[in-house]
Every structure is written in C-alpha cells, then in structure tokens.
Design a protein around this motif. Structure first.
Motif, PDB file in Angstrom:
ATOM      1  N   VAL A  26       0.864  -1.176   0.000  1.00 37.61           N
ATOM      2  CA  VAL A  26       0.000   0.000   0.000  1.00 37.61           C
ATOM      3  C   VAL A  26       0.902   1.228   0.000  1.00 37.61           C
ATOM      4  O   VAL A  26       1.793   1.354   0.848  1.00 37.61           O
ATOM      5  CB  VAL A  26      -0.926   0.020   1.240  1.00 37.61           C
ATOM      6  N   VAL A  27       0.698   2.121  -0.955  1.00 39.41           N
ATOM      7  CA  VAL A  27       1.380   3.418  -0.978  1.00 39.41           C
ATOM      8  C   VAL A  27       0.552   4.373  -0.129  1.00 39.41           C
ATOM      9  O   VAL A  27      -0.661   4.507  -0.341  1.00 39.41           O
ATOM     10  CB  VAL A  27       1.525   3.941  -2.422  1.00 39.41           C
ATOM     11  N   ALA A  28       1.190   5.030   0.855  1.00 39.69           N
ATOM     12  CA  ALA A  28       0.485   5.906   1.785  1.00 39.69           C
ATOM     13  C   ALA A  28       0.881   7.362   1.561  1.00 39.69           C
ATOM     14  O   ALA A  28       2.060   7.725   1.682  1.00 39.69           O
ATOM     15  CB  ALA A  28       0.783   5.495   3.227  1.00 39.69           C
ATOM     16  N   CYS A  29      -0.113   8.192   1.225  1.00 46.45           N
ATOM     17  CA  CYS A  29       0.094   9.615   0.932  1.00 46.45           C
ATOM     18  C   CYS A  29      -0.075  10.446   2.200  1.00 46.45           C
ATOM     19  O   CYS A  29      -1.106  10.360   2.879  1.00 46.45           O
ATOM     20  CB  CYS A  29      -0.898  10.075  -0.125  1.00 46.45           C
ATOM     21  N   SER A  30       0.915  11.260   2.469  1.00 52.98           N
ATOM     22  CA  SER A  30       0.952  12.024   3.720  1.00 52.98           C
ATOM     23  C   SER A  30       0.029  13.244   3.681  1.00 52.98           C
ATOM     24  O   SER A  30      -0.397  13.684   2.615  1.00 52.98           O
ATOM     25  CB  SER A  30       2.385  12.460   4.006  1.00 52.98           C
ATOM     26  N   PRO A  31      -0.258  13.806   4.875  1.00 50.88           N
ATOM     27  CA  PRO A  31      -1.089  15.012   4.933  1.00 50.88           C
ATOM     28  C   PRO A  31      -0.346  16.238   4.394  1.00 50.88           C
ATOM     29  O   PRO A  31       0.798  16.134   3.942  1.00 50.88           O
ATOM     30  CB  PRO A  31      -1.427  15.150   6.418  1.00 50.88           C
ATOM     31  N   ASP A  38       3.808  14.947   6.987  1.00 47.45           N
ATOM     32  CA  ASP A  38       4.862  14.173   6.341  1.00 47.45           C
ATOM     33  C   ASP A  38       4.617  12.686   6.547  1.00 47.45           C
ATOM     34  O   ASP A  38       3.634  12.290   7.176  1.00 47.45           O
ATOM     35  CB  ASP A  38       6.255  14.583   6.835  1.00 47.45           C
ATOM     36  N   ARG A  39       5.515  11.879   6.034  1.00 48.78           N
ATOM     37  CA  ARG A  39       5.334  10.429   6.056  1.00 48.78           C
ATOM     38  C   ARG A  39       5.437   9.841   7.453  1.00 48.78           C
ATOM     39  O   ARG A  39       5.142   8.658   7.654  1.00 48.78           O
ATOM     40  CB  ARG A  39       6.329   9.751   5.113  1.00 48.78           C
ATOM     41  N   ASP A  57       3.104  -4.831   2.862  1.00 51.25           N
ATOM     42  CA  ASP A  57       4.099  -3.766   2.976  1.00 51.25           C
ATOM     43  C   ASP A  57       3.430  -2.403   2.809  1.00 51.25           C
ATOM     44  O   ASP A  57       2.334  -2.291   2.244  1.00 51.25           O
ATOM     45  CB  ASP A  57       5.185  -3.932   1.922  1.00 51.25           C
ATOM     46  N   CYS A  58       4.114  -1.363   3.283  1.00 50.87           N
ATOM     47  CA  CYS A  58       3.583  -0.003   3.160  1.00 50.87           C
ATOM     48  C   CYS A  58       4.723   0.947   2.802  1.00 50.87           C
ATOM     49  O   CYS A  58       5.763   0.958   3.460  1.00 50.87           O
ATOM     50  CB  CYS A  58       2.916   0.427   4.465  1.00 50.87           C
ATOM     51  N   LEU A  59       4.519   1.721   1.763  1.00 49.66           N
ATOM     52  CA  LEU A  59       5.470   2.740   1.333  1.00 49.66           C
ATOM     53  C   LEU A  59       4.875   4.102   1.672  1.00 49.66           C
ATOM     54  O   LEU A  59       3.933   4.551   1.019  1.00 49.66           O
ATOM     55  CB  LEU A  59       5.738   2.636  -0.172  1.00 49.66           C
ATOM     56  N   ARG A  86       7.669  -3.757  -8.542  1.00 50.75           N
ATOM     57  CA  ARG A  86       8.262  -4.621  -7.527  1.00 50.75           C
ATOM     58  C   ARG A  86       7.268  -5.544  -6.825  1.00 50.75           C
ATOM     59  O   ARG A  86       7.670  -6.489  -6.149  1.00 50.75           O
ATOM     60  CB  ARG A  86       8.965  -3.752  -6.483  1.00 50.75           C
ATOM     61  N   TYR A  87       5.979  -5.250  -6.951  1.00 47.80           N
ATOM     62  CA  TYR A  87       4.949  -5.998  -6.224  1.00 47.80           C
ATOM     63  C   TYR A  87       3.868  -6.458  -7.193  1.00 47.80           C
ATOM     64  O   TYR A  87       3.571  -5.781  -8.180  1.00 47.80           O
ATOM     65  CB  TYR A  87       4.314  -5.113  -5.143  1.00 47.80           C
ATOM     66  N   ASP A  88       3.255  -7.574  -6.862  1.00 46.76           N
ATOM     67  CA  ASP A  88       2.151  -8.086  -7.675  1.00 46.76           C
ATOM     68  C   ASP A  88       0.872  -7.287  -7.476  1.00 46.76           C
ATOM     69  O   ASP A  88       0.070  -7.132  -8.395  1.00 46.76           O
ATOM     70  CB  ASP A  88       1.863  -9.550  -7.327  1.00 46.76           C
ATOM     71  N   THR A  89       0.644  -6.814  -6.252  1.00 52.49           N
ATOM     72  CA  THR A  89      -0.604  -6.144  -5.893  1.00 52.49           C
ATOM     73  C   THR A  89      -0.288  -4.804  -5.233  1.00 52.49           C
ATOM     74  O   THR A  89       0.453  -4.761  -4.249  1.00 52.49           O
ATOM     75  CB  THR A  89      -1.429  -7.020  -4.923  1.00 52.49           C
ATOM     76  N   VAL A  90      -0.871  -3.725  -5.771  1.00 57.41           N
ATOM     77  CA  VAL A  90      -0.577  -2.371  -5.295  1.00 57.41           C
ATOM     78  C   VAL A  90      -1.879  -1.655  -4.956  1.00 57.41           C
ATOM     79  O   VAL A  90      -2.826  -1.658  -5.751  1.00 57.41           O
ATOM     80  CB  VAL A  90       0.203  -1.566  -6.356  1.00 57.41           C
ATOM     81  N   ALA A  91      -1.920  -1.040  -3.774  1.00 58.82           N
ATOM     82  CA  ALA A  91      -3.086  -0.273  -3.335  1.00 58.82           C
ATOM     83  C   ALA A  91      -2.619   1.097  -2.855  1.00 58.82           C
ATOM     84  O   ALA A  91      -1.416   1.377  -2.774  1.00 58.82           O
ATOM     85  CB  ALA A  91      -3.818  -1.026  -2.229  1.00 58.82           C
ATOM     86  N   LEU A  92      -3.571   1.947  -2.499  1.00 58.84           N
ATOM     87  CA  LEU A  92      -3.276   3.341  -2.198  1.00 58.84           C
ATOM     88  C   LEU A  92      -4.075   3.800  -0.991  1.00 58.84           C
ATOM     89  O   LEU A  92      -5.257   3.479  -0.850  1.00 58.84           O
ATOM     90  CB  LEU A  92      -3.634   4.186  -3.430  1.00 58.84           C
ATOM     91  N   PHE A  93      -3.420   4.574  -0.110  1.00 59.00           N
ATOM     92  CA  PHE A  93      -4.058   5.144   1.073  1.00 59.00           C
ATOM     93  C   PHE A  93      -3.618   6.597   1.206  1.00 59.00           C
ATOM     94  O   PHE A  93      -2.512   6.962   0.809  1.00 59.00           O
ATOM     95  CB  PHE A  93      -3.641   4.382   2.341  1.00 59.00           C
ATOM     96  N   GLY A  94      -4.487   7.426   1.786  1.00 56.56           N
ATOM     97  CA  GLY A  94      -4.096   8.802   2.075  1.00 56.56           C
ATOM     98  C   GLY A  94      -4.930   9.382   3.188  1.00 56.56           C
ATOM     99  O   GLY A  94      -6.086   9.003   3.387  1.00 56.56           O
ATOM    100  N   TYR A  95      -4.312  10.311   3.920  1.00 57.99           N
ATOM    101  CA  TYR A  95      -4.988  10.998   5.022  1.00 57.99           C
ATOM    102  C   TYR A  95      -5.042  12.491   4.749  1.00 57.99           C
ATOM    103  O   TYR A  95      -4.042  13.105   4.384  1.00 57.99           O
ATOM    104  CB  TYR A  95      -4.250  10.721   6.336  1.00 57.99           C
TER     105      TYR A  95
END
Length: 196
Positions: A26-31, A38-39, A57-59, A86-95
């Motif tokens: 999961v890619v995590a977008c910072s505020p 920040d991250r 995993d979380c980036l 690099r990964y088979d499955t990619v998701a996205l999160f943000g706050y």
C-alpha cells in the motif's frame, strides 16, 4: 523499517518502506506538507504498522516541492509505478490532503487493487472533483470523523455512498486523537479483504 530513500523521477519524493517480505503493498500519501504533514504522521504510521502485521508492505511518501496538489498527484503516481515494478498487488491510502491526492491519483492509475482514504480534504488538490470518483473501478473505502470541521470531506462521502463504497464514520474530529489503533484496524481489514 528501511532508511528513507528517493524515488526515481523529476521530483524529490522521499519514502520509507515498512515491511519487505510480501507481494502486496500500500502506498500511503501524507497530509498537507505546508501544515507539517509528512510520512511520519501518526495516522500513517498506525495504518502502516497494522498492514505490516497482516503481511502487507507499506510505502509512506513525502512529496516533492509544493505544487497545489498537481505535483503531489504526480508523486503518488510515481510511487505507484515504483511499487508496480516490484509488487504483484498495489493499493493506495491517504490521510487529509493525502486522501485527496490518493483519490486524484486513483482516478488516473492503472491496475490499482484498492484505495482507502481518511478524512479526505476534497478542495485541497487543484483539479480534483468528487464527481469523477466513478472512474475508480477498484474497491474503495472512505473513513471520516463525524466532528471533523477542518477538512471538507462531505462531498467525497456523499459521492462514495452513491457509488456504494465502504464508508466508515468515527466519533472524532480531523485529528482522530487517541484513535490511531482503530484507524489502523479499519484500514488494515479493508485492505486485507480487498487484496486477498
């Protein structure tokens, strides 16, 4: 946890990768960076910790130079591209601001497995319109605080409900004081179910 690194690309996108043993991320977008976001934000860390506990995993990313949301959307797409190589499955999160960045990027992204946002600040990203959320074809979740009078999340929640996304309310303001663990669990459970 890995040391911060820089993603390849035209903007200075710094990251922290949590976990390194799975094929899901999961890619995590910072505020909002202009307000100290920040991250290392406690809500992003809570989500990341909960994901890693479920072998996801979380980036967590910091954006390049401030660009009214346009460049920040590009940064999220760059992180998704890096993860997709690099990964088979990619998701996205943000706050907050990152929630609007995540939704804006999800509208454009290819092969996104799922997206989740917390207290998305709809008007903070130039060019983002909740009316365009129907372009997101993957499973999606919106979590918001019932007492949040900081972010303009209402239009996103209304559209998400129309699209029959997973919508979760919490008895909280924008900062979700002392509720990081609950946030982490809600988001983790959504991604665990969505990513398989």
């Amino acid at each position: 946890m890995s040391d911060p690194n820089r993603l390849p690309g035209p903007r200075d996108v710094r990251t922290t990768l949590d976990g390194d043993t799975t094929d899901r991320i999961v890619v995590a977008c910072s505020p909002h960076p202009q307000f100290g976001g920040d991250r290392h934000d406690s809500r992003l860390r809570a989500v990341s910790d909960a994901l890693v506990d479920r072998d996801i995993d979380c980036l967590r990313i910091d954006y390049g130079p401030w660009d009214e949301g346009r460049g920040e959307r590009t940064d999220a797409l760059t992180a998704l591209e890096w993860a997709g190589e690099r990964y088979d499955t990619v998701a996205l999160f943000g706050y907050s601001f990152g929630g609007a960045v995540a939704l804006s990027a999800a509208i454009e992204a290819d092969s996104l497995a799922a997206v989740s946002v917390l207290a998305p600040a709809a008007s903070s990203v130039e060019g983002f319109d909740p009316a365009d959320l129907d372009a997101i074809s993957c499973p999606a979740q919106v979590v918001y605080g019932e007492r949040d009078d900081t972010a303009d999340w209402q239009s996103v929640v209304e559209r998400a409900e129309q699209l029959e996304w997973s919508v979760e309310s919490m008895p909280a303001d924008h900062f979700f004081i002392s509720q990081q663990s609950r946030i982490g669990n809600l988001v983790r459970d959504f991604f665990a179910a969505s990513l398989g």
